[in-house]
Design a protein around this motif. Structure first.
Motif, PDB file in Angstrom:
ATOM      1  N   ASP A 151       0.835  -1.195   0.000  1.00 18.70           N
ATOM      2  CA  ASP A 151       0.000   0.000   0.000  1.00 18.70           C
ATOM      3  C   ASP A 151       0.875   1.253   0.000  1.00 18.70           C
ATOM      4  O   ASP A 151       2.045   1.221   0.389  1.00 18.70           O
ATOM      5  N   GLY A 152       0.297   2.363  -0.441  1.00 20.37           N
ATOM      6  CA  GLY A 152       0.941   3.661  -0.281  1.00 20.37           C
ATOM      7  C   GLY A 152       1.823   4.118  -1.414  1.00 20.37           C
ATOM      8  O   GLY A 152       2.420   5.186  -1.333  1.00 20.37           O
ATOM      9  N   LEU A 153       1.933   3.327  -2.486  1.00 27.56           N
ATOM     10  CA  LEU A 153       2.719   3.750  -3.645  1.00 27.56           C
ATOM     11  C   LEU A 153       1.753   4.133  -4.761  1.00 27.56           C
ATOM     12  O   LEU A 153       1.271   3.277  -5.515  1.00 27.56           O
ATOM     13  N   GLU A 154       1.461   5.409  -4.845  1.00 31.30           N
ATOM     14  CA  GLU A 154       0.510   5.883  -5.845  1.00 31.30           C
ATOM     15  C   GLU A 154       1.173   5.970  -7.220  1.00 31.30           C
ATOM     16  O   GLU A 154       2.365   6.248  -7.337  1.00 31.30           O
ATOM     17  N   ASP A 155       0.394   5.724  -8.245  1.00 26.04           N
ATOM     18  CA  ASP A 155       0.849   5.866  -9.638  1.00 26.04           C
ATOM     19  C   ASP A 155       2.024   4.960  -9.966  1.00 26.04           C
ATOM     20  O   ASP A 155       2.868   5.292 -10.813  1.00 26.04           O
ATOM     21  N   VAL A 156       2.104   3.802  -9.300  1.00 22.27           N
ATOM     22  CA  VAL A 156       3.182   2.842  -9.542  1.00 22.27           C
ATOM     23  C   VAL A 156       2.572   1.481  -9.866  1.00 22.27           C
ATOM     24  O   VAL A 156       1.679   1.005  -9.155  1.00 22.27           O
ATOM     25  N   ARG A 157       3.028   0.864 -10.934  1.00 19.15           N
ATOM     26  CA  ARG A 157       2.598  -0.504 -11.245  1.00 19.15           C
ATOM     27  C   ARG A 157       3.428  -1.464 -10.403  1.00 19.15           C
ATOM     28  O   ARG A 157       4.659  -1.440 -10.459  1.00 19.15           O
ATOM     29  N   ILE A 158       2.759  -2.315  -9.632  1.00 14.20           N
ATOM     30  CA  ILE A 158       3.445  -3.260  -8.755  1.00 14.20           C
ATOM     31  C   ILE A 158       3.123  -4.674  -9.198  1.00 14.20           C
ATOM     32  O   ILE A 158       1.957  -5.075  -9.245  1.00 14.20           O
ATOM     33  N   VAL A 159       4.158  -5.417  -9.543  1.00 15.64           N
ATOM     34  CA  VAL A 159       4.018  -6.796  -9.996  1.00 15.64           C
ATOM     35  C   VAL A 159       4.316  -7.720  -8.819  1.00 15.64           C
ATOM     36  O   VAL A 159       5.343  -7.567  -8.148  1.00 15.64           O
ATOM     37  N   GLU A 160       3.431  -8.672  -8.572  1.00  7.04           N
ATOM     38  CA  GLU A 160       3.669  -9.620  -7.489  1.00  7.04           C
ATOM     39  C   GLU A 160       4.643 -10.690  -7.983  1.00  7.04           C
ATOM     40  O   GLU A 160       4.308 -11.516  -8.836  1.00  7.04           O
ATOM     41  N   ALA A 161       5.867 -10.647  -7.461  1.00 10.98           N
ATOM     42  CA  ALA A 161       6.897 -11.569  -7.940  1.00 10.98           C
ATOM     43  C   ALA A 161       8.027 -11.642  -6.929  1.00 10.98           C
ATOM     44  O   ALA A 161       8.351 -10.654  -6.265  1.00 10.98           O
ATOM     45  N   ASP A 162       8.623 -12.818  -6.825  1.00 12.03           N
ATOM     46  CA  ASP A 162       9.810 -13.036  -6.003  1.00 12.03           C
ATOM     47  C   ASP A 162      11.023 -12.991  -6.932  1.00 12.03           C
ATOM     48  O   ASP A 162      11.277 -13.936  -7.686  1.00 12.03           O
ATOM     49  N   LEU A 163      11.765 -11.901  -6.865  1.00 13.97           N
ATOM     50  CA  LEU A 163      12.864 -11.700  -7.812  1.00 13.97           C
ATOM     51  C   LEU A 163      14.120 -12.494  -7.479  1.00 13.97           C
ATOM     52  O   LEU A 163      15.100 -12.419  -8.215  1.00 13.97           O
ATOM     53  N   THR A 164      14.091 -13.269  -6.407  1.00 13.88           N
ATOM     54  CA  THR A 164      15.221 -14.154  -6.139  1.00 13.88           C
ATOM     55  C   THR A 164      15.090 -15.462  -6.919  1.00 13.88           C
ATOM     56  O   THR A 164      15.973 -16.320  -6.836  1.00 13.88           O
ATOM     57  N   THR A 165      14.011 -15.585  -7.696  1.00 15.64           N
ATOM     58  CA  THR A 165      13.794 -16.798  -8.489  1.00 15.64           C
ATOM     59  C   THR A 165      13.742 -16.456  -9.975  1.00 15.64           C
ATOM     60  O   THR A 165      13.300 -15.362 -10.355  1.00 15.64           O
ATOM     61  N   PRO A 166      14.144 -17.368 -10.849  1.00 20.09           N
ATOM     62  CA  PRO A 166      14.028 -17.115 -12.290  1.00 20.09           C
ATOM     63  C   PRO A 166      12.581 -16.878 -12.715  1.00 20.09           C
ATOM     64  O   PRO A 166      12.323 -16.063 -13.606  1.00 20.09           O
TER      65      PRO A 166
END
Length: 262
Positions: free
Chosen positions: A48-63
């Protein structure tokens, strides 16, 4: 004094920032948004709290997480103009090299090195095909000043990231991409507080003693304080801007004078 932000400096620019939901990463996301950019970041869970930002649900420690973010950037943004790798940190226990298992080492490498390498591999070909772009890798002064009791694996991974970044800059510079490294010292963030808590837990001491142990290991901060997340974000924004159009293949330290050598 807060920097005066040009609200259209990054208008039309498509920016991906990893690690953009907390600390200096969050400040960097907000700085690009304030400059008019279209910004995407990733998180393992809802934020929450990040306006005007696209947030992708992803774990970037994995390929798999890297592929999810890269695909989203291509599909939703139509490509990337600025790629900023803020993802990093350390969750390994204190106690020096003997306390680190293979799993600890692999986790630190996935978080602090391979996430950046994998996302570059996914997104830089498109940037090259479009004829330009900016890449900023966030390393750490610990590549030169490792805290042996608590962050050996983290420091080694960041050293590898810095060397990789230099090699990458030589390869892609002639193809229109600028690559630079930002190496912060101690930043006043939640991650810094968590590190102090881990040190205190491993030593049986207080948080203040843990804080002092970090300062002692760093040799002190001549400026007298850690950097603020917004200050790191401002340096990154500068490097991504046209104001820094001739800056390439360099490391930029922001540590309050902590590193005692040239």
């Amino acid at each position: 004094m807060a920097a005066r932000i040009d609200p259209v400096e990054f208008a039309g620019r498509r920016v991906v920032v990893t690690g953009g939901t907390k600390g200096a990463g969050r400040a960097t996301v907000q700085r690009f948004v304030a400059g008019g950019a279209r910004v995407m970041t990733a998180a393992r869970q809802t934020v929450d709290g990040l306006e005007d930002v696209r947030i992708v649900e992803a774990d970037l420690t994995t390929p798999e997480g890297i592929r999810r973010l890269a695909d989203a950037a291509t599909e939703q943004l139509g490509g990337v103009d600025v790629l900023v790798h803020m993802l990093g940190g350390s969750a390994s226990p204190g106690g020096g090299f003997a306390a680190l298992t293979d799993d600890h080492w692999q986790a630190e490498l996935n978080l602090n090195l391979l996430a950046a390498v994998r996302l570059d591999h996914a997104l830089l070909p498109g940037m090259i095909a479009r004829g330009g772009g900016v890449v900023v890798h966030v390393s750490s002064i610990q590549r030169r000043l490792p805290l042996h009791d608590s962050t050996t694996a983290y420091a080694a991974a960041k050293a590898a990231l810095t060397t990789y970044s230099k090699a990458l800059s030589k390869e892609v510079g002639p193809k229109g991409l600028r690559v630079n490294v930002v190496s912060p010292g101690w930043i006043h963030t939640e991650a810094a507080d968590a590190l102090m808590e881990r040190i205190a837990a491993s030593t049986g001491g207080t948080l203040e003693a843990a804080r002092q142990s970090i300062l002692d290991a760093l040799g002190g901060i001549p400026l007298g304080r850690p950097a603020r997340p917004e200050e790191v974000a401002e340096l990154i924004a500068f490097l991504a801007s046209e104001r820094a159009s001739a800056i390439h293949g360099a490391e930029h330290v922001i540590d309050g004078g902590t590193v005692p050598t040239v």
